[in-house]
Design an enzyme around this catalytic site. Structure first.
Site, mmCIF file in Angstrom:
data_model
loop_
_atom_site.group_PDB
_atom_site.id
_atom_site.type_symbol
_atom_site.label_atom_id
_atom_site.label_comp_id
_atom_site.label_asym_id
_atom_site.label_seq_id
_atom_site.Cartn_x
_atom_site.Cartn_y
_atom_site.Cartn_z
ATOM 1 N N CYS A 253 0.733 -1.334 0.195
ATOM 2 C CA CYS A 253 0.140 0.060 -0.056
ATOM 3 C C CYS A 253 0.737 1.163 0.160
ATOM 4 C CB CYS A 253 -0.918 -0.049 1.301
ATOM 5 S SG CYS A 253 -2.162 -1.199 0.968
HETATM 6 N N1 LIG Z 1 -2.627 -6.300 1.862
HETATM 7 C C1 LIG Z 1 -3.378 -5.106 2.342
HETATM 8 O O1 LIG Z 1 -2.718 -4.721 3.402
HETATM 9 C C2 LIG Z 1 -4.263 -4.315 1.687
HETATM 10 C C3 LIG Z 1 -5.002 -3.296 2.206
HETATM 11 C C4 LIG Z 1 -5.833 -2.445 1.665
HETATM 12 C C5 LIG Z 1 -6.071 -2.743 0.336
HETATM 13 N N2 LIG Z 1 -5.350 -3.724 -0.316
HETATM 14 C C6 LIG Z 1 -5.632 -3.619 -1.890
HETATM 15 O O2 LIG Z 1 -6.086 -4.734 -2.299
HETATM 16 C C7 LIG Z 1 -5.999 -5.305 -3.473
HETATM 17 C C8 LIG Z 1 -5.419 -6.624 -3.365
HETATM 18 O O3 LIG Z 1 -4.327 -6.887 -2.459
HETATM 19 P P1 LIG Z 1 -3.857 -7.934 -1.751
HETATM 20 O O4 LIG Z 1 -2.848 -7.682 -0.892
HETATM 21 O O5 LIG Z 1 -4.992 -9.020 -1.450
HETATM 22 O O6 LIG Z 1 -3.196 -8.869 -2.944
HETATM 23 P P2 LIG Z 1 -2.672 -10.304 -2.995
HETATM 24 O O7 LIG Z 1 -1.269 -10.312 -3.890
HETATM 25 O O8 LIG Z 1 -2.377 -10.852 -1.547
HETATM 26 O O9 LIG Z 1 -3.733 -11.074 -3.626
HETATM 27 C C9 LIG Z 1 -4.056 -10.877 -4.845
HETATM 28 C C10 LIG Z 1 -4.788 -12.700 -5.300
HETATM 29 O O10 LIG Z 1 -5.268 -12.288 -6.644
HETATM 30 C C11 LIG Z 1 -5.252 -13.134 -7.360
HETATM 31 N N3 LIG Z 1 -5.398 -12.827 -8.755
HETATM 32 C C12 LIG Z 1 -4.611 -12.029 -9.468
HETATM 33 N N4 LIG Z 1 -5.255 -11.872 -10.746
HETATM 34 C C13 LIG Z 1 -6.522 -12.394 -10.673
HETATM 35 C C14 LIG Z 1 -7.496 -12.791 -11.468
HETATM 36 N N5 LIG Z 1 -7.528 -12.124 -12.860
HETATM 37 N N6 LIG Z 1 -8.582 -13.443 -11.233
HETATM 38 C C15 LIG Z 1 -8.576 -13.880 -9.991
HETATM 39 N N7 LIG Z 1 -7.561 -13.595 -9.025
HETATM 40 C C16 LIG Z 1 -6.482 -13.064 -9.385
HETATM 41 C C17 LIG Z 1 -3.804 -13.639 -7.135
HETATM 42 O O11 LIG Z 1 -3.462 -14.892 -7.248
HETATM 43 C C18 LIG Z 1 -3.523 -13.468 -5.690
HETATM 44 O O12 LIG Z 1 -3.983 -14.694 -4.891
HETATM 45 C C19 LIG Z 1 -4.966 -4.377 -3.928
HETATM 46 O O13 LIG Z 1 -5.461 -3.483 -4.740
HETATM 47 C C20 LIG Z 1 -4.299 -3.835 -2.511
HETATM 48 O O14 LIG Z 1 -3.742 -2.491 -3.075
HETATM 49 C C21 LIG Z 1 -4.341 -4.323 0.299
#
Ligand SMILES: NC(=O)c1ccc[n+]([C@@H]2O[C@H](COP(=O)([O-])OP(=O)(O)OC[C@H]3O[C@@H](n4cnc5c(N)ncnc54)[C@H](O)[C@@H]3O)[C@@H](O)[C@H]2O)c1
Length: 395
Positions: A253
């Protein structure tokens, strides 16, 4: 409700398990088959979701992970929770959001509420998601995720949830869904406000962390303890908020989201000067750490053994995305030191394994609860980036 969550990472799995535990019928869709098998075996890959919690919703039949996109059709709610990284030029990379959207366009023929939780700039829901899906009358809402992995005080339930919908019907449906497992729903006037609020929150942190990182350097040069100053300033009951210096920023983030804001600011002709400067300061912190380590070790670390302790970007999580420990290690190696790293939570990283905690020099980048403080103290010189080791040199 029948719910599909696209992406089973930190955000998607958390929402999936919380929604399943509150009575929804949830499918966790992900493109990674190994992850899907692991989840269906009841093994969680993130700190905030225990194996017991995951196994519980699997056993009750409320949750199942899947790689088959046909499961998306017929759902009442589809949540997009996929990565939103930067490309090589540090511009937004919406390829994962586009891929998830195209899956919906291809497979979902019955109307659903489509919610984007992935962090992105204002306009993403309307222009990059809704506009790519034609022929079906879906409802669209933005509800940016604010989860803080590892935070035991604030979780999905207790953290107020922002909702901005493209129509009143979308807002109503999103409120019904999130209201079933979140204590507090805050409706804003548009998806763009919700999207902008999320990236402004993270920009606020990025800029304030940069300010405190710069201040720590000024204080050290003045011969004053920066942390004591910050603690003293924090006694003011209003108009001040405490941020602490460190070796840089990491995670998905803070190093990334502000650049989404800078990108759209640039498109509309407004320079995002704070974001640019904050990135520069935060990205320069590993070099500052190494400069201080060299200075504190008699002017050279060539030929010395250095152990970097804690390589994930924050305490008690194994997440190594954008961790400043990578640059700290690389820069220490450039100074001719033999550098190992120690982190039981991370274990394997960049083709290397966690090493025992011993060396001529220890650089504490991230302090996990279980770290062996006796072994740390036994290293000849300890440089503490966390402000938690009494008497140690550090920032
Ligand atoms: N991690 C955090 O603390 C956090 C907090 C708030 C917001 N976010 C936001 O949330 C979003 C996701 O982040 P995250 O940390 O969960 O990511 P992550 O990398 O942990 O997980 C993302 C998942 O999406 C899957 N993926 C990718 N492309 C795909 C598709 N086309 N179809 C289905 N699955 C798919 C991947 O295989 C992975 O398992 C981002 O925009 C991030 O900025 C993250």
């Amino acid at each position: 409700m029948r719910v599909a969550i696209i992406g089973q990472g930190y955000v998607g799995l958390t929402i999936a398990v919380d929604a399943a535990a509150s009575g929804h019928n949830v499918v966790g869709y992900d493109v990674n088959p190994a992850l899907v098998s692991q989840l269906n075996a009841g093994i969680s890959h993130i700190e905030g979701i225990s194996n017991a919690a995951l196994a519980g919703v699997i056993a009750s039949g409320a949750y199942k992970a899947n790689t088959d996109p046909s499961v998306l059709d017929g759902c009442d709610v589809i949540v997009i929770a996929v990565p939103t990284p930067l490309d090589d030029a540090r511009n937004p990379d919406l390829s994962f959001v586009h891929a998830a959207t195209d899956l919906i366009a291809q497979h979902v023929k019955s109307p659903a509420l489509i919610v984007n939780e992935s962090t992105s700039y204002p306009g993403t829901l309307r222009k990059e998601i809704a506009a790519r899906i034609t022929g079906v009358d879906h409802l669209y809402a933005s509800s940016p995720e604010r989860v803080d992995p590892g935070n035991t005080q604030w979780g999905t339930k207790s953290t107020p949830r922002l909702i901005g919908g493209m129509t009143p019907a979308a807002v109503a449906k999103a409120k019904e869904f999130y209201g079933s497992f979140c204590d507090s729903i805050i409706e804003v006037s548009s998806p763009e406000v919700a999207e902008a609020a999320k990236i402004f929150e993270n920009t606020f942190r990025q800029v304030n962390i940069a300010l405190v990182n710069e201040f720590a350097q000024i204080a050290d040069a003045l011969g004053v303890s920066g942390r004591e100053v910050i603690d003293a300033a924090s006694t003011k009951p209003y108009g001040f908020m405490q941020f602490n210096p460190g070796p840089g920023v990491g995670g998905h983030c803070i190093p990334v989201d502000p650049s989404y804001l800078a990108y759209v600011a640039n498109l509309v002709g407004v320079p995002a000067t704070f974001i640019k400067r904050a990135n520069e300061v935060n990205l320069a912190m590993p070099a500052y750490v190494v400069k201080r380590v060299v200075a504190g070790s008699g002017g050279s670390i060539a030929g010395k053994s250095v152990v970097v302790v804690g390589v994930s970007y924050k305490s008690n999580v194994a997440d190594i995305r954008e961790t400043p420990a990578a640059a700290v290690i690389d820069l220490l190696r450039q100074q001719g030191a033999t550098v190992t790293w120690h982190d039981d939570l991370v274990g394997q990283w960049r083709g290397e394994s966690s090493s025992p905690l011993r060396g001529d020099i220890a650089v504490l980048v991230t302090k996990h609860d279980g770290v062996d403080l006796k072994a740390l103290a036994a290293c000849g010189y300890v440089f503490d980036c966390t402000g938690t080791i009494a008497g140690a040199d550090g920032i």
